[in-house]
Enzyme design. Structure first.
Site, mmCIF file in Angstrom:
data_model
loop_
_atom_site.group_PDB
_atom_site.id
_atom_site.type_symbol
_atom_site.label_atom_id
_atom_site.label_comp_id
_atom_site.label_asym_id
_atom_site.label_seq_id
_atom_site.Cartn_x
_atom_site.Cartn_y
_atom_site.Cartn_z
ATOM 1 N N LYS A 49 0.849 -1.200 0.000
ATOM 2 C CA LYS A 49 0.000 0.000 0.000
ATOM 3 C C LYS A 49 0.880 1.245 0.000
ATOM 4 O O LYS A 49 1.932 1.246 0.638
ATOM 5 C CB LYS A 49 -0.847 0.024 1.281
ATOM 6 C CG LYS A 49 -2.027 -0.914 1.281
ATOM 7 C CD LYS A 49 -2.830 -0.742 2.566
ATOM 8 C CE LYS A 49 -3.962 -1.752 2.656
ATOM 9 N NZ LYS A 49 -5.000 -1.590 1.643
ATOM 10 N N ARG A 55 -10.371 -11.294 1.423
ATOM 11 C CA ARG A 55 -11.265 -12.277 0.788
ATOM 12 C C ARG A 55 -10.632 -13.667 0.777
ATOM 13 O O ARG A 55 -11.335 -14.675 0.789
ATOM 14 C CB ARG A 55 -11.638 -11.805 -0.619
ATOM 15 C CG ARG A 55 -10.478 -11.659 -1.551
ATOM 16 C CD ARG A 55 -10.828 -10.828 -2.784
ATOM 17 N NE ARG A 55 -10.878 -9.396 -2.501
ATOM 18 C CZ ARG A 55 -11.183 -8.470 -3.402
ATOM 19 N NH1 ARG A 55 -11.488 -8.815 -4.628
ATOM 20 N NH2 ARG A 55 -11.189 -7.195 -3.066
HETATM 21 N N1 BES Z 1 -8.263 -3.742 4.118
HETATM 22 C C1 BES Z 1 -8.414 -3.297 2.795
HETATM 23 C C2 BES Z 1 -9.732 -2.555 2.565
HETATM 24 C C3 BES Z 1 -9.921 -1.243 3.287
HETATM 25 C C4 BES Z 1 -9.621 -0.043 2.656
HETATM 26 C C5 BES Z 1 -10.441 -1.207 4.564
HETATM 27 C C6 BES Z 1 -9.840 1.155 3.310
HETATM 28 C C7 BES Z 1 -10.628 -0.018 5.226
HETATM 29 C C8 BES Z 1 -10.343 1.165 4.598
HETATM 30 C C9 BES Z 1 -8.379 -4.471 1.814
HETATM 31 O O1 BES Z 1 -7.634 -5.564 2.216
HETATM 32 C C10 BES Z 1 -7.792 -3.961 0.553
HETATM 33 O O2 BES Z 1 -6.679 -3.560 0.575
HETATM 34 N N2 BES Z 1 -8.580 -3.959 -0.512
HETATM 35 C C11 BES Z 1 -8.156 -3.449 -1.766
HETATM 36 C C12 BES Z 1 -8.646 -4.389 -2.837
HETATM 37 C C13 BES Z 1 -8.060 -4.148 -4.176
HETATM 38 C C14 BES Z 1 -6.594 -4.531 -4.192
HETATM 39 C C15 BES Z 1 -8.822 -4.956 -5.199
HETATM 40 C C16 BES Z 1 -8.763 -2.054 -1.941
HETATM 41 O O3 BES Z 1 -9.894 -1.850 -1.475
HETATM 42 O O4 BES Z 1 -8.125 -1.188 -2.496
HETATM 43 ZN ZN ZN Z 2 -5.548 -5.358 1.654
#
Ligand code: BES
Ligand code: ZN
Ligand code: ZN
Length: 483
Positions: A256, A330
Site C-alpha cells: 500500500k 477475501r
Molecule cells: N483492508 C483493505 C480494505 C480497506 C480499505 C479497509 C480502506 C478499510 C479502509 C483491503 O484488504 C484492501 O486492501 N482492498 C483493496 C482491494 C483491491 C486490491 C482490489 C482495496 O480496497 O483497495
Molecule cells: Zn488489503
C-alpha cells in the site's frame, strides 16, 4: 462507564452537579430550558452537534436538529463528551416522551463515555459516576420505568462488549498480533462462558486452507484461526458469524502507499466485532446458537510472502489466481467460510469485514454495505442497522460483475478486471466459497467505511467505532421473533 439510574421524580426535584438539557430546533420555550436569555444572547439553536456549556450554572444545552432518534443520540453523546472531563460526579437528564428517542438518549450517554488511553502516560480521569434520568415526561410512570430499566441493562451489556471490540482494534499492531488476538479471544470467551478453540499455522496448512495460510505466511507473527461457540439450550436459530481479523494489512508485495497504510491496524474490525457479538449474545441469554470464526493474520512483506501470480488452493478445493496481494481479506475469509460451513447446518451465515476501499467510495465512510443473494435476509439486516443506530445499505449483485473475477489459469481471480464495482466483486468472490445450499442463508457486511473514525461523527469518537456490534446484536435479538 458512569452508572445510569432511572428516577420517576421530576427533573427539577433531582439534585445533581450538572444538568443536560435538549434544545429542539429553534424552540427555546420548553419548560426545561432555564437560561433562555443567555442562550438567545449567544444565538444558540438546536442543530446537530451544537453545544452550550454554562459551567457556573451547572447546565449544558445540546442541540437536537429534529426530534428523531438519530438527533437525540448525537445530542446526548455530545453532552457527555463535553462534561466527562469536568470535576463533577453526577449529572441528570430528562428522557423523551417515546421509547425510541429515549433509547437513543441512553445509548448516546453510554457510547460517548468511551476513552482509549492505553498509550497516554497521563490518562485523563473521568470523575462522572452517576447519570440520573427522569421519566417525568411519561404518562404511565410505573410501566415505563420497567421498560426503561430493561433497556438500560441491555444497553449496558451491549456497550460493554462494543468497548471491548474498540479496545482490541485501537490497540496498536505492535501489541496486537494474531496470537495476541487469539489470547484476547480466549479471555473474552472464558469471562463470558463460551467455548474457545485456537488453531495455528500448521493446522491451516494441514487442513488445506491454502488461501488463509498464504496471506499469513510472510509474517514472523504467524496466523491463527479463532473459533468460539455459544450453544444455548433454548436456541431457536443457528447462526455462523465469520470475521476478517487482519491485525495489520500492509498490502503485502502489492504494498500500500504510505497514506493508505495508516489505520490498517483496524483491518481486524470484523473479527473484533464477531468476538464481541458472541460474548454479548451469551451474557444477554439470546436464544440463538452461534459459531464464531475469526481469521487472524498479518499481511506483511518478507522472503516468504505470497506473490501476485501465485495460485492458491482453498479448503473447498477451488483454485485462486492471486493478482494483488492487497486483496487478502477475501482469501482469509474464503477459508474461514469453508471452515464455518463444515461445522454443521445453519439458518444464517453472516460475515463482517473491512473488505474494500471500494465500499467506502460507493457509500461514503459512514455506511456499511450489505450483500448477498436473499432480499429478505438483506432487508432484515438493514432494518436492524437502523434500529441500532448504524447506517447500512444494500449493494446489488449482477451477472456482468460476476464475469469480472474469471481467471485464465485458475477457477477464480482474487481481483476484478475492472476498477468499478469493487465492493460487489469482492463479495461475489466470497460467494464462490459459500456452498450452493447456503447461498440464500449468507450475507456479507462490508464495514470498511465506518469501522475506523478519523474525524469523530455521530456518537463515534476518534478511532475504532465497533461497527457491526450493536447492529448484529440487534439483528440476533430480533431473530427470536421469526422463530
Ligand atoms: N483492508 C483493505 C480494505 C480497506 C480499505 C479497509 C480502506 C478499510 C479502509 C483491503 O484488504 C484492501 O486492501 N482492498 C483493496 C482491494 C483491491 C486490491 C482490489 C482495496 O480496497 O483497495
Ligand atoms: Zn488489503
Ligand atoms: Zn485488508
Amino acid at each position: 462507564m458512569p452508572k445510569i439510574v432511572v428516577m420517576s421524580e421530576k427533573i427539577s426535584d433531582i439534585k445533581t452537579d450538572f444538568e443536560i438539557i435538549f434544545v429542539v430546533g429553534k424552540n427555546l420555550d420548553h419548560k426545561f430550558v432555564r437560561s433562555k436569555e443567555l442562550l438567545q444572547k449567544m444565538d444558540f439553536e438546536g442543530a446537530d452537534e451544537s453545544v452550550c456549556l454554562l459551567v457556573e450554572k451547572g447546565e449544558i444545552y445540546v442541540g437536537v436538529e429534529k426530534p428523531d432518534s438519530e438527533s437525540f443520540r448525537i445530542a446526548s453523546s455530545q453532552a457527555i463528551r463535553a462534561i466527562k472531563n469536568l470535576k463533577i460526579k453526577t449529572a441528570k437528564v430528562a428522557l423523551c416522551e417515546n421509547l425510541e428517542n429515549s433509547r437513543a438518549i441512553i445509548e448516546g450517554l453510554m457510547l460517548a463515555s468511551y476513552e482509549f488511553d492505553k498509550y497516554k502516560s497521563k490518562p485523563k480521569k473521568c470523575e462522572l459516576e452517576n447519570i440520573l434520568i427522569s421519566t417525568e415526561t411519561y404518562s404511565d410512570q410505573v410501566a415505563n420505568k420497567n421498560e426503561i430499566e430493561a433497556l438500560i441493562s441491555y444497553t449496558e451489556i451491549a456497550t460493554k462488549y462494543l468497548f471491548i471490540a474498540r479496545d482490541l482494534v485501537n490497540t496498536t499492531p505492535n501489541d496486537m498480533t494474531p496470537q495476541t488476538l487469539a489470547d484476547e479471544a480466549s479471555k473474552i470467551a472464558k469471562d463470558a462462558g463460551v467455548e474457545c478453540k485456537i488453531y495455528d499455522e500448521k493446522y491451516l496448512s494441514d487442513q488445506k486452507m491454502g488461501a488463509f495460510y498464504a496471506v499469513g505466511k510472510a509474517s514472523t507473527n504467524q496466523p491463527r484461526l479463532i473459533h468460539l461457540s455459544y450453544k444455548p439450550k433454548n436456541a431457536v436459530k443457528k447462526v455462523a458469524l465469520v470475521g476478517k481479523g487482519l491485525t495489520y494489512d500492509s498490502g503485502g508485495l502489492s504494498l500500500k502507499p504510505s497514506d493508505y497504510m495508516t489505520t490498517m491496524k483496524a483491518d481486524m474490525s470484523g473479527g473484533a466485532a464477531v468476538l464481541a457479538i458472541i460474548a454479548a449474545a451469551k451474557e444477554l441469554d439470546l436464544p440463538v446458537e452461534i459459531e464464531a470464526v475469526v481469521g487472524a493474520a498479518e499481511n506483511m512483506v518478507s522472503g516468504s510472502s505470497y506473490k501476485p501470480d501465485d495460485v492458491l488452493v482453498a479448503k473447498n478445493g477451488k483454485t485462486i489466481e492471486v493478482k494483488n496481494t492487497d486483496a487478502e481479506g477475501r482469501l482469509v475469509l474464503a477459508d474461514c467460510l469453508c471452515f464455518a460451513q463444515e461445522l454443521g447446518e445453519f439458518d444464517y451465515i453472516v460475515d463482517l469485514a473491512t473488505l474494500t476501499g471500494a465500499c467506502v467510495v460507493a457509500l461514503g465512510e459512514y455506511t456499511s454495505g450489505v450483500m448477498g443473494f436473499d432480499d429478505g435476509l438483506k432487508h432484515s439486516l438493514i432494518r436492524s442497522a437502523k434500529k441500532s443506530g448504524e447506517l447500512a445499505s444494500t449493494l446489488p449483485f449482477n451477472r456482468h460483475l460476476k464475469k469480472l473475477i474469471k481467471s485464465e489459469i485458475a477457477d477464480v481471480c482474487n481481483i476484478s478486471s475492472s476498477r468499478y464495482g469493487g465492493a460487489i466483486t469482492a463479495a461475489m468472490f466470497l460467494a464462490e466459497f459459500v456452498e450452493e445450499k447456503n447461498r440464500k442463508k449468507w450475507a456479507h457486511l462490508d464495514i470498511a467505511g465506518p469501522a475506523f473514525v478519523e474525524k469523530s461523527w455521530g456518537s463515534n469518537p476518534f478511532g475504532a467505532s465497533g461497527a457491526g456490534v450493536l447492529w448484529v446484536l440487534e439483528w440476533l435479538k430480533e431473530l427470536k421473533n421469526v422463530a
